[in-house]
Design an enzyme around this catalytic site. Sequence first.
Site, PDB file in Angstrom:
ATOM      1  N   SER A  15      -1.819  17.434 -29.276  1.00 43.59           N
ATOM      2  CA  SER A  15      -0.396  17.423 -29.612  1.00 43.59           C
ATOM      3  C   SER A  15      -0.183  17.808 -31.071  1.00 43.59           C
ATOM      4  O   SER A  15      -1.016  17.506 -31.936  1.00 43.59           O
ATOM      5  CB  SER A  15       0.142  16.008 -29.374  1.00 43.59           C
ATOM      6  OG  SER A  15       1.399  15.858 -29.977  1.00 43.59           O
ATOM      7  N   TYR A  57      -0.140   6.387 -29.990  1.00 49.46           N
ATOM      8  CA  TYR A  57      -0.309   7.566 -29.118  1.00 49.46           C
ATOM      9  C   TYR A  57      -0.877   8.736 -29.922  1.00 49.46           C
ATOM     10  O   TYR A  57      -1.850   9.377 -29.531  1.00 49.46           O
ATOM     11  CB  TYR A  57       1.032   7.960 -28.478  1.00 49.46           C
ATOM     12  CG  TYR A  57       1.016   9.353 -27.884  1.00 49.46           C
ATOM     13  CD1 TYR A  57       0.380   9.605 -26.670  1.00 49.46           C
ATOM     14  CD2 TYR A  57       1.613  10.433 -28.560  1.00 49.46           C
ATOM     15  CE1 TYR A  57       0.335  10.897 -26.151  1.00 49.46           C
ATOM     16  CE2 TYR A  57       1.563  11.721 -28.045  1.00 49.46           C
ATOM     17  CZ  TYR A  57       0.934  11.943 -26.839  1.00 49.46           C
ATOM     18  OH  TYR A  57       0.881  13.219 -26.336  1.00 49.46           O
ATOM     19  N   LYS A 104      -4.703  10.900 -29.846  1.00 44.79           N
ATOM     20  CA  LYS A 104      -4.926  12.356 -29.810  1.00 44.79           C
ATOM     21  C   LYS A 104      -5.844  12.783 -30.961  1.00 44.79           C
ATOM     22  O   LYS A 104      -6.752  13.587 -30.785  1.00 44.79           O
ATOM     23  CB  LYS A 104      -3.600  13.116 -29.888  1.00 44.79           C
ATOM     24  CG  LYS A 104      -2.704  12.944 -28.676  1.00 44.79           C
ATOM     25  CD  LYS A 104      -3.307  13.583 -27.438  1.00 44.79           C
ATOM     26  CE  LYS A 104      -2.444  13.386 -26.206  1.00 44.79           C
ATOM     27  NZ  LYS A 104      -3.152  13.677 -24.957  1.00 44.79           N
TER      28      LYS A 104
END
Length: 340
Positions: free
Chosen positions: A125, A150, A154
Amino acid sequence: MSTILLAGGAGYIGSHTALELLNAGYDVIVVDNYANSSPEAIHRVERLTGNNIALYEADVKDTEALSRIFANHSIDAVIHFAGLKAVGESVQKPIMYYRNNIDTTLALLEVMNSYNVKNIIFSSSATVYGEENKVPFAETMPRGACTNPYGWTKSMMEQIFEDAAKADDKLSVVLLRYFNPIGSHESGMIGEDPQGIPNNLMPYVTQVAVGKRECLTIFGKDYPTPDGTCRRDYIHVVDLAKGHVKAIDYILAQDKCCEIFNLGTGVPYSVTEIVETFERVNNIKVNHVYGPRRAGDLAELYANADKAFNILGWKTEKTLEDMCRDSWNWQKNNPNGYRN
Ligand code: NAD
Ligand code: UFG
């Protein structure tokens, strides 16, 4: 014909990628636990393409279940979509996010190694660029500090893949950093199907338009941007899916690689521009009000998309109008998503 395993392939981006891979002549296998999806998405891809997809219900953390799949098929490459992705929820439940996202990655790498599968593409991302880097974000920039668990999953998973690729001179890795995927396949048969209240802008807009939610709140009007609302690099999910096909073509042609590619358009649009374009293209009102900023949002986030063009020969083809039209086409044909 090469066979590609899509982990988390029943989800929004995975289902669109399955369709484009089949159209490009690849064979596709899907494993998903339906934590945030439905097998119906894959059945619809089968209907759209006339192909059969081997579909397994399993948790990607479960190495024994994965081993059975790898034993049944000769897999050439894996695309790892399987992950939890709600930023706000990750702040409330960080352990669940770290456990799910990191363990799925480790399990895939372990089982791939056992079955001598040496190509993996990972759904990363733009969030890994963090706050320190300046837009447009380029792959040469270092990863920055993320604003939520989150994002950190990543960032950590990218590190895990890079370390694994360093240690294994046969393992090829491609890290794809997505910007903001929206839209759906032009058939309106597959699309984004969030459970509960949408976290992301476009599904919220379409749910207001279809009458499921009363009003969109635009988070912040005092950002240092031309109209005061945040700007993002929205990318049509079909363009994004085609980027995966290019990445698969690329990885299968390499003896060995470890590369990062941004998948974005390079052009930012503001929240207000999204709402206005959606209203104009679809000739429908979207009730909205301006509210306070949302914690953790950056003012602007967009890609330098040159590397994917120069090396993969990929660039986006769809316009913002296409994105708004196709998002609405999916929502109005499937007001309850796959739960019709
Ligand atoms: P999605 O939730 O629709 O798809 C993820 C899929 O993974 C779902 O089908 C879910 O059921 C499955 N899954 C989750 N945990 C699993 C597990 N332990 N075992 C098996 N299946 C599991 O999300 P998406 O938008 O299609 O995103 C795909 C990937 O791209 C995710 O990793 C996400 O973090 C990443 N990504 C998404 C965006 C975005 O805005 N949509 C942006 C950047 C990165
Ligand atoms: N927004 C609103 N109202 C809403 C929802 C969103 O105004 O109800 C605004 C946000 O403030 C932001 C923009 O719309 O300015 C886009 O927000 P999204 O939640 O759709 O997307 P984000 O850019 O916040 O997050 C996305 C992905 C994350 C990823 C991040 C960075 O959802 O997975 O991009 O790449 F980490």
